[in-house]
Design an enzyme around this catalytic site. Structure first.
Site, short mmCIF file in Angstrom:
data_model
loop_
_atom_site.label_atom_id
_atom_site.label_comp_id
_atom_site.label_asym_id
_atom_site.label_seq_id
_atom_site.Cartn_x
_atom_site.Cartn_y
_atom_site.Cartn_z
N LYS A 2 -12.09 -2.29 6.71
CA LYS A 2 -11.31 -3.15 7.59
C LYS A 2 -11.84 -3.08 9.03
CE LYS A 2 -8.81 -3.54 3.89
NZ LYS A 2 -7.72 -2.65 3.49
N TRP A 36 0.84 -1.22 0.00
CA TRP A 36 0.00 0.00 0.00
C TRP A 36 0.86 1.25 0.00
CZ3 TRP A 36 -4.19 -1.42 -1.96
CH2 TRP A 36 -4.80 -2.62 -1.61
N ASP A 70 -1.92 6.48 6.24
CA ASP A 70 -2.95 5.55 5.79
C ASP A 70 -3.21 4.63 6.99
OD1 ASP A 70 -4.41 3.45 4.77
OD2 ASP A 70 -3.03 2.98 3.12
C1 LIG Z 1 -7.13 -2.24 2.07
C2 LIG Z 1 -6.11 -1.19 2.13
C3 LIG Z 1 -5.99 -0.20 1.14
C4 LIG Z 1 -6.86 -0.19 -0.11
O1 LIG Z 1 -8.11 0.25 0.19
P1 LIG Z 1 -9.19 0.53 -0.96
O2 LIG Z 1 -10.33 1.03 -0.13
O3 LIG Z 1 -9.45 -0.78 -1.62
O4 LIG Z 1 -8.66 1.53 -1.88
C5 LIG Z 1 -5.03 0.78 1.30
N1 LIG Z 1 -4.23 0.80 2.37
C6 LIG Z 1 -4.30 -0.14 3.34
C7 LIG Z 1 -3.37 -0.06 4.51
C8 LIG Z 1 -5.24 -1.15 3.25
O5 LIG Z 1 -5.33 -2.08 4.21
#
Ligand SMILES: *Cc1c(COP(=O)(O)O)cnc(C)c1O
Length: 390
Positions: free
Chosen positions: A223, A132, A199
Protein backbone atom coordinates in the site's frame (compact mmCIF):
# COMPACT_ATOMS: atom_id res chain seq x y z
CA UNK A 1 28.42 21.65 -38.22
CA UNK A 2 31.09 19.03 -38.58
CA UNK A 3 30.57 17.98 -34.99
CA UNK A 4 26.84 17.66 -35.52
CA UNK A 5 27.43 15.57 -38.63
CA UNK A 6 29.87 13.40 -36.77
CA UNK A 7 27.37 12.84 -33.96
CA UNK A 8 24.65 12.02 -36.47
CA UNK A 9 26.94 9.63 -38.26
CA UNK A 10 27.80 8.01 -34.96
CA UNK A 11 24.18 7.67 -33.93
CA UNK A 12 23.26 6.30 -37.33
CA UNK A 13 25.90 3.68 -36.98
CA UNK A 14 24.45 2.73 -33.62
CA UNK A 15 21.00 2.58 -35.11
CA UNK A 16 19.84 5.28 -32.73
CA UNK A 17 17.90 7.41 -35.20
CA UNK A 18 14.72 5.33 -35.18
CA UNK A 19 14.89 5.37 -31.40
CA UNK A 20 15.26 9.15 -31.23
CA UNK A 21 12.41 9.52 -33.69
CA UNK A 22 10.19 7.28 -31.65
CA UNK A 23 11.00 9.17 -28.48
CA UNK A 24 10.21 12.45 -30.19
CA UNK A 25 6.90 11.11 -31.40
CA UNK A 26 5.99 9.91 -27.91
CA UNK A 27 7.15 13.02 -26.07
CA UNK A 28 6.21 15.79 -28.41
CA UNK A 29 3.45 18.19 -27.60
CA UNK A 30 1.30 17.18 -30.56
CA UNK A 31 0.44 13.85 -29.01
CA UNK A 32 1.38 13.88 -25.33
CA UNK A 33 0.50 10.66 -23.49
CA UNK A 34 -2.33 11.33 -21.04
CA UNK A 35 -1.06 11.75 -17.50
CA UNK A 36 -2.49 9.03 -15.28
CA UNK A 37 -3.38 9.41 -11.62
CA UNK A 38 -3.37 5.99 -10.05
CA UNK A 39 -5.88 5.68 -7.19
CA UNK A 40 -5.45 1.91 -6.74
CA UNK A 41 -5.91 0.70 -3.15
CA UNK A 42 -3.09 -1.86 -3.29
CA UNK A 43 -0.84 -2.77 -4.88
CA UNK A 44 -0.77 0.93 -5.46
CA UNK A 45 1.07 3.95 -6.69
CA UNK A 46 4.74 4.46 -5.79
CA UNK A 47 6.89 7.55 -6.44
CA UNK A 48 8.01 7.44 -10.07
CA UNK A 49 11.69 7.60 -9.14
CA UNK A 50 11.26 4.56 -6.87
CA UNK A 51 9.74 2.60 -9.77
CA UNK A 52 12.56 3.74 -12.07
CA UNK A 53 15.30 2.83 -9.59
CA UNK A 54 13.74 -0.61 -9.17
CA UNK A 55 13.53 -1.05 -12.95
CA UNK A 56 17.18 -0.07 -13.27
CA UNK A 57 18.20 -2.52 -10.53
CA UNK A 58 16.33 -5.30 -12.31
CA UNK A 59 18.33 -4.65 -15.48
CA UNK A 60 21.70 -3.89 -13.95
CA UNK A 61 22.26 -3.35 -10.25
CA UNK A 62 24.76 -0.61 -9.48
CA UNK A 63 26.70 -1.10 -12.71
CA UNK A 64 27.58 -4.69 -11.83
CA UNK A 65 26.22 -6.09 -15.07
CA UNK A 66 23.92 -8.32 -13.01
CA UNK A 67 20.29 -8.01 -12.09
CA UNK A 68 19.48 -7.51 -8.42
CA UNK A 69 17.07 -10.44 -8.89
CA UNK A 70 20.08 -12.62 -9.67
CA UNK A 71 22.07 -11.78 -6.54
CA UNK A 72 22.25 -13.88 -3.42
CA UNK A 73 20.42 -12.47 -0.41
CA UNK A 74 23.65 -13.12 1.48
CA UNK A 75 25.81 -11.29 -1.06
CA UNK A 76 27.95 -8.29 -0.20
CA UNK A 77 25.60 -6.21 -2.39
CA UNK A 78 22.28 -7.20 -0.86
CA UNK A 79 23.17 -7.15 2.83
CA UNK A 80 23.65 -3.34 2.95
CA UNK A 81 20.25 -2.89 1.21
CA UNK A 82 18.47 -4.87 3.93
CA UNK A 83 20.45 -3.19 6.73
CA UNK A 84 19.76 0.31 5.47
CA UNK A 85 16.06 -0.41 4.91
CA UNK A 86 15.68 -1.72 8.47
CA UNK A 87 17.59 1.24 9.86
CA UNK A 88 15.68 3.82 7.82
CA UNK A 89 12.28 2.52 8.88
CA UNK A 90 13.48 2.83 12.49
CA UNK A 91 14.79 6.33 11.86
CA UNK A 92 11.68 7.59 10.05
CA UNK A 93 9.29 6.29 12.71
CA UNK A 94 11.59 7.22 15.58
CA UNK A 95 11.52 3.61 16.81
CA UNK A 96 12.83 3.41 20.39
CA UNK A 97 15.60 1.03 21.50
CA UNK A 98 14.42 -2.52 22.21
CA UNK A 99 12.49 -2.88 18.94
CA UNK A 100 13.55 -4.69 15.78
CA UNK A 101 12.38 -4.21 12.20
CA UNK A 102 11.68 -7.27 10.04
CA UNK A 103 11.02 -7.58 6.33
CA UNK A 104 9.31 -10.88 5.55
CA UNK A 105 7.23 -12.48 2.83
CA UNK A 106 3.68 -13.59 3.50
CA UNK A 107 1.74 -10.32 3.54
CA UNK A 108 -0.25 -8.75 6.35
CA UNK A 109 -2.46 -11.85 6.50
CA UNK A 110 0.48 -13.92 7.71
CA UNK A 111 0.83 -11.58 10.69
CA UNK A 112 -2.86 -12.15 11.55
CA UNK A 113 -1.62 -15.60 12.58
CA UNK A 114 1.92 -14.68 13.73
CA UNK A 115 0.66 -12.06 16.20
CA UNK A 116 -1.45 -14.41 18.36
CA UNK A 117 1.07 -17.22 17.88
CA UNK A 118 3.76 -15.00 19.41
CA UNK A 119 1.87 -12.71 21.82
CA UNK A 120 -1.40 -14.36 22.88
CA UNK A 121 -0.90 -16.23 26.12
CA UNK A 122 -4.50 -16.60 27.29
CA UNK A 123 -6.60 -13.63 26.24
CA UNK A 124 -6.39 -10.89 23.64
CA UNK A 125 -8.57 -7.86 22.95
CA UNK A 126 -9.48 -6.89 19.39
CA UNK A 127 -11.25 -3.81 18.07
CA UNK A 128 -13.34 -4.71 15.05
CA UNK A 129 -13.34 -1.90 12.48
CA UNK A 130 -13.75 -3.79 9.22
CA UNK A 131 -12.88 -6.69 6.96
CA UNK A 132 -9.21 -6.87 7.96
CA UNK A 133 -9.91 -6.68 11.71
CA UNK A 134 -12.51 -9.42 11.28
CA UNK A 135 -9.95 -11.62 9.57
CA UNK A 136 -7.36 -10.93 12.27
CA UNK A 137 -9.93 -11.88 14.95
CA UNK A 138 -10.74 -15.14 13.17
CA UNK A 139 -7.08 -16.20 13.25
CA UNK A 140 -6.55 -15.13 16.87
CA UNK A 141 -9.45 -17.33 18.00
CA UNK A 142 -7.34 -20.36 17.05
CA UNK A 143 -4.93 -19.46 19.86
CA UNK A 144 -7.01 -18.46 22.87
CA UNK A 145 -9.78 -16.24 24.17
CA UNK A 146 -10.50 -13.22 22.02
CA UNK A 147 -12.54 -10.36 23.44
CA UNK A 148 -14.03 -8.17 20.73
CA UNK A 149 -14.02 -4.92 22.72
CA UNK A 150 -16.19 -3.06 20.21
CA UNK A 151 -17.33 -3.27 16.62
CA UNK A 152 -18.62 -0.78 14.09
CA UNK A 153 -20.31 -3.55 12.07
CA UNK A 154 -23.70 -2.11 13.20
CA UNK A 155 -23.19 0.85 10.84
CA UNK A 156 -21.36 -0.84 7.99
CA UNK A 157 -17.96 -0.01 9.57
CA UNK A 158 -18.46 3.69 8.83
CA UNK A 159 -16.87 4.85 12.10
CA UNK A 160 -14.24 3.93 14.69
CA UNK A 161 -15.76 2.91 18.06
CA UNK A 162 -14.48 5.18 20.86
CA UNK A 163 -16.06 4.05 24.12
CA UNK A 164 -15.01 0.56 24.98
CA UNK A 165 -13.34 -1.21 27.82
CA UNK A 166 -10.21 -3.25 27.44
CA UNK A 167 -9.80 -6.11 29.92
CA UNK A 168 -6.77 -5.28 32.06
CA UNK A 169 -5.60 -8.90 31.85
CA UNK A 170 -5.55 -8.98 28.04
CA UNK A 171 -2.14 -9.70 26.54
CA UNK A 172 -2.64 -6.93 23.98
CA UNK A 173 -5.22 -4.79 22.20
CA UNK A 174 -5.21 -5.26 18.44
CA UNK A 175 -6.33 -2.39 16.19
CA UNK A 176 -6.37 -1.74 12.44
CA UNK A 177 -5.10 1.83 12.22
CA UNK A 178 -6.51 2.44 8.75
CA UNK A 179 -9.41 0.52 7.27
CA UNK A 180 -8.46 0.32 3.62
CA UNK A 181 -11.85 -0.97 2.49
CA UNK A 182 -14.22 1.19 4.58
CA UNK A 183 -12.15 4.37 4.48
CA UNK A 184 -11.88 5.02 8.21
CA UNK A 185 -8.71 5.77 10.15
CA UNK A 186 -7.47 6.15 13.70
CA UNK A 187 -5.40 9.24 13.12
CA UNK A 188 -3.82 9.03 16.58
CA UNK A 189 -2.40 6.14 18.54
CA UNK A 190 -5.19 5.04 20.89
CA UNK A 191 -4.77 4.92 24.66
CA UNK A 192 -4.91 1.45 26.10
CA UNK A 193 -4.28 -0.15 29.50
CA UNK A 194 -2.48 -3.01 27.75
CA UNK A 195 0.15 -2.89 24.97
CA UNK A 196 -1.12 -2.28 21.46
CA UNK A 197 -0.65 -4.37 18.34
CA UNK A 198 -1.56 -2.72 15.05
CA UNK A 199 -2.11 -3.63 11.45
CA UNK A 200 -0.76 -0.49 9.74
CA UNK A 201 -0.75 -1.92 6.21
CA UNK A 202 -2.36 1.11 4.64
CA UNK A 203 -1.13 4.06 6.67
CA UNK A 204 2.43 3.17 7.63
CA UNK A 205 4.76 6.11 6.94
CA UNK A 206 1.84 8.49 6.44
CA UNK A 207 2.07 10.00 9.93
CA UNK A 208 4.23 9.94 13.06
CA UNK A 209 3.53 7.00 15.39
CA UNK A 210 4.32 6.59 19.08
CA UNK A 211 5.90 3.16 18.66
CA UNK A 212 6.50 2.81 22.42
CA UNK A 213 2.75 2.11 22.87
CA UNK A 214 2.96 -1.01 20.69
CA UNK A 215 4.28 -4.52 21.10
CA UNK A 216 4.04 -5.00 17.36
CA UNK A 217 3.23 -2.95 14.28
CA UNK A 218 2.89 -4.90 11.05
CA UNK A 219 1.52 -4.71 7.55
CA UNK A 220 1.75 -5.65 3.93
CA UNK A 221 4.16 -3.49 1.93
CA UNK A 222 1.97 -3.06 -1.14
CA UNK A 223 0.00 0.00 0.00
CA UNK A 224 2.52 2.60 1.07
CA UNK A 225 5.96 0.99 1.16
CA UNK A 226 6.82 -1.17 -1.86
CA UNK A 227 5.28 -3.63 -4.28
CA UNK A 228 3.51 -6.83 -3.21
CA UNK A 229 5.33 -9.88 -1.90
CA UNK A 230 6.73 -8.14 1.17
CA UNK A 231 5.51 -7.49 4.69
CA UNK A 232 7.06 -5.54 7.55
CA UNK A 233 6.94 -5.86 11.31
CA UNK A 234 8.27 -3.65 14.10
CA UNK A 235 8.52 -5.88 17.14
CA UNK A 236 9.26 -5.16 20.81
CA UNK A 237 11.82 -7.78 21.74
CA UNK A 238 11.00 -7.91 25.45
CA UNK A 239 7.37 -8.83 24.62
CA UNK A 240 8.48 -12.05 22.93
CA UNK A 241 8.89 -15.50 24.44
CA UNK A 242 5.89 -15.22 26.76
CA UNK A 243 3.18 -16.97 24.79
CA UNK A 244 3.97 -20.33 26.36
CA UNK A 245 3.75 -22.43 23.23
CA UNK A 246 6.05 -23.93 20.64
CA UNK A 247 6.14 -21.77 17.54
CA UNK A 248 7.22 -23.03 14.10
CA UNK A 249 10.47 -21.21 13.26
CA UNK A 250 9.14 -19.47 10.17
CA UNK A 251 6.30 -17.93 12.24
CA UNK A 252 8.46 -16.98 15.22
CA UNK A 253 9.30 -13.25 15.35
CA UNK A 254 12.17 -14.10 17.70
CA UNK A 255 13.75 -16.45 15.17
CA UNK A 256 13.54 -13.81 12.45
CA UNK A 257 15.09 -11.21 14.75
CA UNK A 258 17.90 -13.57 15.80
CA UNK A 259 18.67 -14.09 12.12
CA UNK A 260 18.68 -10.41 11.21
CA UNK A 261 15.53 -10.77 9.07
CA UNK A 262 17.33 -13.45 7.03
CA UNK A 263 16.04 -16.67 8.56
CA UNK A 264 15.12 -17.68 5.04
CA UNK A 265 15.38 -15.92 1.69
CA UNK A 266 13.56 -12.60 2.04
CA UNK A 267 11.86 -10.93 -0.97
CA UNK A 268 15.03 -9.18 -2.15
CA UNK A 269 13.69 -6.98 -4.94
CA UNK A 270 10.72 -5.63 -2.91
CA UNK A 271 13.14 -4.85 -0.07
CA UNK A 272 15.20 -2.79 -2.51
CA UNK A 273 12.05 -0.95 -3.61
CA UNK A 274 11.18 -0.36 0.04
CA UNK A 275 14.65 1.09 0.60
CA UNK A 276 14.29 3.46 -2.37
CA UNK A 277 10.89 4.53 -1.06
CA UNK A 278 12.16 5.03 2.49
CA UNK A 279 14.95 7.22 1.11
CA UNK A 280 12.35 9.15 -0.88
CA UNK A 281 10.21 9.71 2.23
CA UNK A 282 13.26 10.98 4.11
CA UNK A 283 14.25 13.34 1.28
CA UNK A 284 10.71 14.71 1.13
CA UNK A 285 10.79 15.63 4.82
CA UNK A 286 9.85 12.42 6.63
CA UNK A 287 6.55 11.33 8.13
CA UNK A 288 5.64 14.78 9.46
CA UNK A 289 5.67 16.10 5.89
CA UNK A 290 3.84 12.96 4.66
CA UNK A 291 1.11 13.66 7.24
CA UNK A 292 0.82 17.29 6.13
CA UNK A 293 0.48 16.28 2.50
CA UNK A 294 -2.03 13.51 3.30
CA UNK A 295 -4.28 15.94 5.13
CA UNK A 296 -4.02 18.56 2.39
CA UNK A 297 -4.76 16.02 -0.38
CA UNK A 298 -7.67 14.43 1.46
CA UNK A 299 -9.22 17.84 2.19
CA UNK A 300 -9.34 18.64 -1.54
CA UNK A 301 -11.33 15.47 -2.26
CA UNK A 302 -13.57 15.44 0.85
CA UNK A 303 -14.40 19.15 0.38
CA UNK A 304 -15.52 18.45 -3.17
CA UNK A 305 -17.59 15.45 -2.04
CA UNK A 306 -19.32 17.72 0.53
CA UNK A 307 -19.92 20.49 -2.01
CA UNK A 308 -21.02 18.28 -4.90
CA UNK A 309 -24.71 17.35 -4.91
CA UNK A 310 -24.06 14.10 -6.82
CA UNK A 311 -21.73 12.48 -4.30
CA UNK A 312 -21.72 11.46 -0.65
CA UNK A 313 -18.96 10.27 1.69
CA UNK A 314 -19.60 6.98 3.50
CA UNK A 315 -17.52 7.43 6.67
CA UNK A 316 -18.41 9.77 9.55
CA UNK A 317 -16.44 12.98 9.29
CA UNK A 318 -14.19 12.62 12.36
CA UNK A 319 -12.98 9.15 11.36
CA UNK A 320 -12.46 9.67 7.63
CA UNK A 321 -9.28 8.18 6.31
CA UNK A 322 -6.67 10.39 4.69
CA UNK A 323 -5.45 7.37 2.75
CA UNK A 324 -8.61 5.77 1.32
CA UNK A 325 -11.43 8.15 0.47
CA UNK A 326 -14.72 6.27 0.14
CA UNK A 327 -17.76 7.86 -1.45
CA UNK A 328 -20.92 6.89 -3.29
CA UNK A 329 -23.45 8.51 -5.59
CA UNK A 330 -26.04 10.52 -3.64
CA UNK A 331 -29.56 9.01 -3.50
CA UNK A 332 -31.27 9.33 -6.86
CA UNK A 333 -28.04 9.30 -8.85
CA UNK A 334 -27.02 5.66 -8.33
CA UNK A 335 -27.21 4.84 -12.03
CA UNK A 336 -24.44 7.37 -12.69
CA UNK A 337 -21.84 5.29 -10.85
CA UNK A 338 -20.44 3.40 -13.84
CA UNK A 339 -20.62 6.48 -16.11
CA UNK A 340 -18.57 8.48 -13.58
CA UNK A 341 -15.90 5.77 -13.42
CA UNK A 342 -15.55 5.98 -17.23
CA UNK A 343 -15.73 9.79 -17.23
CA UNK A 344 -12.91 10.00 -14.69
CA UNK A 345 -10.84 7.35 -16.42
CA UNK A 346 -11.05 9.29 -19.72
CA UNK A 347 -9.44 12.18 -17.83
CA UNK A 348 -6.59 10.10 -16.44
CA UNK A 349 -8.18 9.32 -13.06
CA UNK A 350 -7.88 5.56 -12.83
CA UNK A 351 -8.89 2.84 -10.37
CA UNK A 352 -11.48 4.73 -8.32
CA UNK A 353 -14.04 1.91 -8.30
CA UNK A 354 -14.87 1.04 -4.68
CA UNK A 355 -14.16 -2.31 -3.05
CA UNK A 356 -16.74 -4.91 -4.04
CA UNK A 357 -18.06 -5.06 -0.45
CA UNK A 358 -18.78 -1.30 -0.26
CA UNK A 359 -19.49 -0.32 -3.87
CA UNK A 360 -19.29 3.28 -5.02
CA UNK A 361 -15.85 4.80 -5.24
CA UNK A 362 -12.59 4.66 -3.38
CA UNK A 363 -9.80 7.10 -4.11
CA UNK A 364 -6.66 5.81 -2.44
CA UNK A 365 -4.20 8.63 -1.83
CA UNK A 366 -1.01 7.15 -0.45
CA UNK A 367 2.28 9.04 0.00
CA UNK A 368 3.13 8.95 -3.70
CA UNK A 369 -0.10 10.67 -4.81
CA UNK A 370 0.66 14.27 -5.72
CA UNK A 371 -1.72 17.03 -4.60
CA UNK A 372 -2.37 17.56 -8.30
CA UNK A 373 -3.98 14.09 -8.49
CA UNK A 374 -6.50 15.04 -5.80
CA UNK A 375 -7.22 18.30 -7.64
CA UNK A 376 -7.75 16.52 -10.95
CA UNK A 377 -10.18 14.09 -9.29
CA UNK A 378 -12.09 16.98 -7.67
CA UNK A 379 -12.20 18.78 -11.04
CA UNK A 380 -13.64 15.63 -12.67
CA UNK A 381 -16.39 15.56 -10.06
CA UNK A 382 -17.21 19.22 -10.66
CA UNK A 383 -17.27 18.81 -14.43
CA UNK A 384 -19.41 15.68 -14.17
CA UNK A 385 -21.91 17.53 -11.98
CA UNK A 386 -22.08 20.40 -14.49
CA UNK A 387 -22.80 17.95 -17.33
CA UNK A 388 -25.52 16.19 -15.36
CA UNK A 389 -27.20 19.37 -14.13
CA UNK A 390 -27.21 21.32 -17.38
C1 LIG B 1 -4.34 -5.00 2.22
C2 LIG B 1 -4.53 -5.17 3.67
C3 LIG B 1 -4.35 -6.42 4.30
C4 LIG B 1 -4.04 -7.69 3.53
O1 LIG B 1 -2.74 -7.70 3.14
P1 LIG B 1 -2.08 -8.99 2.45
O2 LIG B 1 -0.67 -8.51 2.28
O3 LIG B 1 -2.81 -9.20 1.17
O4 LIG B 1 -2.21 -10.13 3.36
C5 LIG B 1 -4.50 -6.49 5.67
N1 LIG B 1 -4.79 -5.40 6.39
C6 LIG B 1 -4.98 -4.19 5.82
C7 LIG B 1 -5.31 -3.01 6.69
C8 LIG B 1 -4.85 -4.05 4.46
O5 LIG B 1 -5.02 -2.84 3.88
Amino acid sequence: MIIVLRINEFLLRLGCIPYIFLNFALDNEFCPPMKKYNFNAGPSMLPREVVEKTAQAVLDYDGMGLSLMELSHRSAEFKPILDEARLLLKELLDVPAGYEVLFLGGGASMHFCMVPFNFLRSKAAYLNTGTWSTKAIKEARLFGEVVEVASSADKAFSYIPKDFEVPADADYLHVTSNNTIYGTQMRHDPDSPVPLVADMSSDILSRPVDVSKYNCIYGGAQKNLAQSGLSFAIVKESALGRAGRAIPSILDYGVHIANGSMFNTPPTLPIYTALCNLRWVREQGGVVEMARRAEERAAVVYDEIERNSLFMATAVEEDRSYMNIDFVMAPGYEELEAPFVSFASERGVVAIKGHRSVGGFRASCYNAMPLEGAKVLAACMREFEKNVKK
